[in-house]
Design an enzyme around this catalytic site. Structure first.
Site, PDB file in Angstrom:
ATOM      1  N   HIS A 326       0.854  -1.186   0.000  1.00 31.67           N
ATOM      2  CA  HIS A 326       0.000   0.000   0.000  1.00 31.67           C
ATOM      3  C   HIS A 326       0.892   1.238   0.000  1.00 31.67           C
ATOM      4  CE1 HIS A 326      -3.336   2.634   0.766  1.00 31.67           C
ATOM      5  NE2 HIS A 326      -2.859   3.033   1.925  1.00 31.67           N
ATOM      6  N   HIS A 371       1.148  10.935  -2.637  1.00 30.85           N
ATOM      7  CA  HIS A 371      -0.024  10.803  -1.777  1.00 30.85           C
ATOM      8  C   HIS A 371      -0.767  12.132  -1.797  1.00 30.85           C
ATOM      9  CE1 HIS A 371      -1.867   9.224   2.189  1.00 30.85           C
ATOM     10  NE2 HIS A 371      -2.388   8.610   1.159  1.00 30.85           N
TER      11      HIS A 371
END
Length: 702
Positions: A326, A371
């Site tokens: 992840h 992100h």
């Protein structure tokens, strides 16, 4: 004592050719060592056998025992790559591009997920080949070395770090050493043990005595019981563990089938000790050796036969657990850490088969990966997929799944699709593996293939009505009530430490740690493109072009000066260009470029669009910034009724500072000090080129 620190591991055998290579590397070779912080330097690179390290020293040293500038433990090396694939080489591209790829290699090492690099250029392809071949062998041999030898090597490293010019240490050195191994002992007890091994009464001991003292300190009777509370059941004299006692231990404590065969147990002890003088019918362990065995890989719970794939791999893909990652691109926390293509290489080489790509629109028509809505840095989509192609099947031949979290507009998604087909080629799964298949294909059928996991457009919805839904997460900066740095008291050492935090309506998120100088450290350690992209994301669209090499601002002589500059740099060829402030149309810009032996000028028009400004050269294509417009036409041709041209090299910025009296082209730090000492005026100054970075300058002043 173990003298042969490079004796072959079990089953490895003696390889004369490899021994010759290692002997040559031990003597050392002259290399160029590259690093981010300063220019490449000549070093002598060598293998240090007894400590199993790569070490480097200044190439000019004449000392009999040179002081090492640095070292890398062979156990910490994860990969040796041929070529110039590192940020160190990229930082000094003008120098490194002159060196052939086959003369360079990069060592990736470290105990953390984010690896460090050692970037080396050898003097010849032959020497580079010796280093790569020798290191790959030595790393494998070091990892497979018997545990007692590993302890011995570690002790040597610690001893060498403490020793003086006489190659000895004293009790003061020992007192500093013990806290590093989390051991406390009263000074009078330490002095008593020290005197026992210091048989010559010199108040100093060499390595052999140090190794004996270490065993005495760590493995005294009270410590042994703390390490293994049943040790007295398997050592009648609390000094040794006999063959029969060890056999009993294997049977009662371990339920190990090995215990039923006397010869097998005897062979096992001999293989563990690797000491020819103790190759006897009934070998034994000392208490220290027995306790070492308990913590060694030879006593590992893991069954080594499971190191290779042993399952049936012909079932449908959905029948398996898949090693997944992840936020693969991150090297640290999810709020403020660095994104890196090396994180993808690391994950794939650790066996991961499903990796994540968080894609967001980029200013040059190709996405970034980071992100979203946090302070994490950005990396280029193209760099990531090239890295994936290079490392996807280095560890496993089974398929790699790219889990794409797509936040991009449809035009950039189309470019992503084209790029992946070009980079991955036939490896990319774009059609069913079998016609009329009724279940997912198996990992075996999908060997060395790359699979995309991505959402489709909703049923019945056309592309023109498609909207990206950025729902965001709780840690999305846009959802925060407040964010920044907060201090928390450490419950152990009672010190207040900084943490980056995000406060939402109902939760507080914070990182494990935060360095106040994190930004400056990161900018030195990351590649130029990532640093560039992070700085761009923080700049308003109308200012993005300010720092570009091609933007010359308002030229004093306007069109005439632009033409003179382009003629001067016409040797760069068609497409050489610059952008300048327009003289005729105040507030707008002009693109000037070289084509077919002549200078051409094009007005860059602009028009307001809601609260933003759009820039364009033709009515068919609009851009949200001058930077985006130029970036586009450096990749795609500018087509008009008269010509078609792709912008190539920008005209360099004029070095007007070189004619100023305060600029000293050939002055170093020492000369600058001498010049300024002779000037008695406070505030007197000069500017000179940096001695550490070719792209920087230094200002010296009183």
């Amino acid at each position: 004592m173990f003298n042969g620190a490079f004796s072959p591991s079990p089953g490895s055998g003696y390889i004369p050719e490899m021994e010759q290579i290692i002997s040559q590397l031990e003597r050392g070779t002259l290399v160029m060592k590259y690093s981010l912080r300063k220019k490449a330097e000549h070093k002598t690179l060598a293998i240090r056998r007894e400590t199993r390290q790569i070490v480097w020293t200044r190439a000019t040293t004449t000392n009999a025992r040179p002081v090492h500038d640095g070292a890398v433990d062979l156990r910490k090396i994860k990969e040796i790559r041929l070529g110039k694939n590192s940020k160190d080489f990229d930082k000094w591209a003008d120098d490194s591009k002159k060196i052939e790829n086959l003369k360079c290699f990069v060592v990736y090492y470290g105990s953390e997920f984010k690896l460090r690099v050692l970037s080396i250029a050898a003097l010849s392809e032959k020497e580079c080949e010796l280093w790569v071949k020798g290191l790959r062998y030595l790393v494998k041999d070091t990892i497979n070395a018997p545990y007692p030898l590993q302890v011995q090597v570690w002790l040597r490293r610690e001893f060498y770090a403490m020793e003086n010019s006489s190659e000895t240490i004293n009790i003061k050195d020992l007192k500093a050493f013990l806290p590093r191994i989390n051991y406390k002992i009263p000074t009078n007890k330490l002095r008593e043990l020290f005197n026992e091994v210091d048989t010559r009464k010199r108040a100093e001991i060499g390595f052999d005595d140090f190794a004996v003292l270490y065993q005495k300190i760590i493995f005294d009777e009270s410590n042994c019981a703390e390490i293994f509370d049943k040790v007295n059941l398997y050592s009648s004299n609390m000094k040794t563990v006999s063959l029969q006692e060890f056999q009993s231990f294997l049977l009662k404590e371990q339920n190990d089938e090995l215990s039923i065969d006397d010869r097998a147990v005897s062979r096992f002890i001999c293989d563990f000790l690797k000491d020819p003088q103790r190759e006897v019918q009934e070998p034994h362990f000392t208490i220290g050796e027995f306790l070492d065995f308990l913590f060694s890989k030879e006593n590992d719970l893991w069954d080594p036969s499971k190191d290779t794939v042993y399952h049936d791999m012909s079932r449908p893909l959905s029948h398996y657990w898949i090693a997944s990652s992840h936020n693969t691109y991150l090297t640290g926390d999810q709020l403020s850490s660095e994104s890196s293509v090396e994180a993808y290489a690391r994950c794939l080489r650790m066996g991961c088969r499903c990796i994540e790509l968080d894609c967001w629109d980029g200013p040059d028509g190709m996405p970034f990966i980071y992100h979203g809505h946090t302070f994490t840095t950005k990396i280029k989509f193209m760099d990531v997929i090239r890295t994936i192609k290079e490392h996807a099947f280095a560890t496993s031949e089974y398929p790699v799944i790219l889990s794409i979290e797509d936040n991009c507009s449809l035009p950039q998604q189309r470019k992503m699709a084209t790029a992946m087909q070009e980079v991955f080629g036939e490896s990319l799964v774009i059609h069913p593996v079998e016609k009329n298949e009724k279940q997912l294909p198996s990992p075996y059928q999908l060997r060395r293939r790359i699979i995309l996991k991505h959402k489709k457009l909703p049923e019945g919805q056309d592309e023109s009505s498609f909207l990206i839904r950025n729902e965001g997460s709780e840690m999305d900066l846009r959802n925060s009530v407040h964010n920044g740095i907060m201090y928390l008291e450490d419950p152990v050492d009672k010190e207040w430490n900084p943490h980056f935090f995000i406060l939402t309506q109902n939760k507080l998120f914070y990182t494990d740690s935060y360095k106040p100088d994190q930004e400056s450290e990161r900018s030195e350690d990351e590649d130029d493109s990532a640093a560039f992209q992070r700085s761009k994301s923080d700049v308003p669209n109308e200012e993005l072009h300010f720092s570009e090499k091609w933007f010359h601002g308002k030229l004093a002589k306007g069109r005439e000066e632009a033409e003179q500059l382009l003629k001067t740099y016409s040797h760069l060829g068609d497409g050489t260009f610059l952008v300048r402030a327009s003289v005729t149309f105040v507030g707008e810009y002009c693109l000037s470029f070289w084509r077919n032996g002549q200078v051409n000028h094009c007005r860059i028009r602009s028009k307001p669009d809601k609260q933003h400004t759009k820039y364009y050269l033709t009515d068919a294509k609009y851009f949200d910034s001058l930077y985006s417009l130029i970036t586009h036409y450096r990749n795609c041709p500018l087509v008009t009724a008269e010509f078609s041209i792709t912008l190539q090299e920008p005209v360099p910025q004029p070095k007007k500072h070189e004619t100023e009296e305060w600029y000293h082209q050939h002055t170093g730090k020492i000369q600058a000090d001498e010049i300024l000492k002779r000037v008695k005026t406070e505030g007197a100054f000069l500017v000179r080129p940096s001695e550490n970075d070719a792209n920087c300058y230094t200002i010296s002043f009183r």
